[in-house]
Design a protein around this motif. Structure first.
Motif, PDB file in Angstrom:
ATOM      1  N   VAL A 229       0.821  -0.921   0.097  1.00 15.75           N
ATOM      2  CA  VAL A 229       0.332   0.178   0.259  1.00 15.75           C
ATOM      3  C   VAL A 229       0.742   1.598  -0.426  1.00 15.75           C
ATOM      4  O   VAL A 229       0.705   2.434  -0.651  1.00 15.75           O
ATOM      5  N   LYS A 230       2.050   1.381   1.182  1.00 18.06           N
ATOM      6  CA  LYS A 230       3.053   2.462   1.341  1.00 18.06           C
ATOM      7  C   LYS A 230       3.789   2.659  -0.132  1.00 18.06           C
ATOM      8  O   LYS A 230       3.945   4.069  -0.796  1.00 18.06           O
ATOM      9  N   VAL A 231       4.098   2.335  -0.652  1.00 16.81           N
ATOM     10  CA  VAL A 231       4.549   1.935  -2.058  1.00 16.81           C
ATOM     11  C   VAL A 231       3.689   2.372  -3.672  1.00 16.81           C
ATOM     12  O   VAL A 231       3.908   3.374  -3.976  1.00 16.81           O
ATOM     13  N   ALA A 232       2.660   1.657  -3.538  1.00 20.04           N
ATOM     14  CA  ALA A 232       1.139   2.311  -4.127  1.00 20.04           C
ATOM     15  C   ALA A 232       1.795   3.535  -4.002  1.00 20.04           C
ATOM     16  O   ALA A 232       1.136   4.646  -4.906  1.00 20.04           O
ATOM     17  N   GLN A 233       0.857   4.230  -2.882  1.00 15.56           N
ATOM     18  CA  GLN A 233       0.356   5.461  -2.655  1.00 15.56           C
ATOM     19  C   GLN A 233       1.897   6.196  -2.925  1.00 15.56           C
ATOM     20  O   GLN A 233       1.248   7.577  -3.784  1.00 15.56           O
ATOM     21  N   SER A 234       3.315   5.724  -2.800  1.00 20.38           N
ATOM     22  CA  SER A 234       3.757   7.026  -2.814  1.00 20.38           C
ATOM     23  C   SER A 234       4.684   7.404  -4.413  1.00 20.38           C
ATOM     24  O   SER A 234       4.928   8.117  -5.780  1.00 20.38           O
TER      25      SER A 234
END
Ligand code: C2E
Ligand code: MG
Ligand code: MG
Ligand code: MG
Length: 282
Positions: A229-234
């Motif tokens: 989720v964090k990588v996708a968001q970034s």
């Protein structure tokens, strides 16, 4: 003695192979008839939005999933015929059928349901469809013929399909140029990794069911969902958690900030009239 045993094994192996080939031929022949005889149809599974304060948006989207109503065998699930369709070249006709039918249904829901209608429709793609040169022109034609708004169509590809192949990448960019969006399906099951996510022109990452199903009991799986989720968001991508079956799993992925969720907890895949009822019921 050993040689005779080996020989017997060999004969059994050959018989099994012949049986498999025969079954595959049966399916291929019947699938050809199914495509002409209107035995194929499309079901839709809701994709809900996970909004703040525990609110769930039922009109976020749907995923189109093909089904085969076989005259003798009953409903045949896609894993039993998608592979055969790919190997035999029938996938082109099958894929076009699913895309056209689902776009027509989507446009009809908008007229019938107004603001309750789904805002996005996801359709699965297979490698063989992308391999067809000029396939994006077929997509453009279907969008035009059906009146489907291009920004509401999302095509789903798998990791194995999207990885590192420059031809495939080129095709994906052609599709994006039409104004549609792309999703990476079953994320986490293939060989590519978080580190290569930025190489793909995708807008949405769908986190595979196998992570969700273990998320309640396995810290490791929760960490992997959180990292995805964090990588996708970034990277400016949004995330969908697949295969949510329990309220506890929904709570976990909500806490880990997945944007959307899909699974039997919300609804099984439904035929169009049942989907319309589900959306009306809110
Ligand atoms: P997928 O794209 O990952 O689709 C999600 C699958 O998970 C669907 O299975 C759906 O019914 C199932 N599912 C959804 N929620 C839950 C849940 O809470 N629990 C469990 N156990 N399962 C859930 P389905 O419809 O059998 O499709 C299987 C696969 O076949 C799809 O996986 C997709 O890869 C492929 N497929 C389906 N329709 C098409 C199509 O029109 N074209 C192509 N190329 N492939 C398709
Ligand atoms: Mg899918
Ligand atoms: Mg999936
Ligand atoms: Mg999956």
């Amino acid at each position: 003695e050993a040689k005779r045993a080996g020989g017997a094994r060999h004969v059994r192996f050959e018989a099994a192979m012949r049986e498999r080939a025969a079954r595959r031929n049966d399916i291929e022949m019947e699938l050809r008839q199914a495509l002409q005889g209107e035995q194929l149809f499309v079901v839709y599974q809701p994709v809900v939005g996970l909004l703040p304060d525990g609110v769930t948006d039922h009109s976020t989207g749907v995923e189109a999933l093909v089904r085969w109503r076989h005259p003798v065998r009953g409903i045949v699930p896609p894993f039993e015929f998608i592979g055969v369709a790919e190997e035999s070249g029938l996938i082109g006709a099958l894929g076009d059928f699913v895309l056209e039918r689902s776009c027509r249904d989507f446009v009809r829901w908008r007229a019938e349901l107004g603001t309750l209608a789904p805002r996005l429709m996801a359709v699965n793609l297979s490698r063989a469809q992308l391999a067809q040169p000029g396939w994006s022109e077929t997509v453009a034609r279907i969008l035009r013929d059906t009146g489907m708004p291009e920004r509401s169509l999302q095509l789903e590809v798998t990791e194995s399909l999207a990885a590192q192949d420059t031809d495939v990448q080129q095709r994906l960019h052609e599709l994006k140029a039409l104004g549609i969006t792309l999703a990476l399906d079953d994320f986490g099951t293939g060989y590519s990794s978080l580190a290569s996510l930025h190489l793909l022109p995708v807008d949405t990452v769908k986190i595979d069911r196998s992570f969700v199903s273990q998320s309640e009991t396995s810290h490791h799986h929760r960490v992997l969902i959180e990292a995805t989720v964090k990588v996708a968001q970034s990277l400016g991508m949004n995330t969908v958690a697949e295969g949510i079956e329990t309220p506890e799993q929904a709570e976990v992925v909500r806490r880990l900030q997945c944007d959307k969720a899909q699974g039997y907890l919300y609804s099984r895949p439904l035929e169009s009239p049942a989907l319309v009822d589900w959306l009306r019921a809110g």
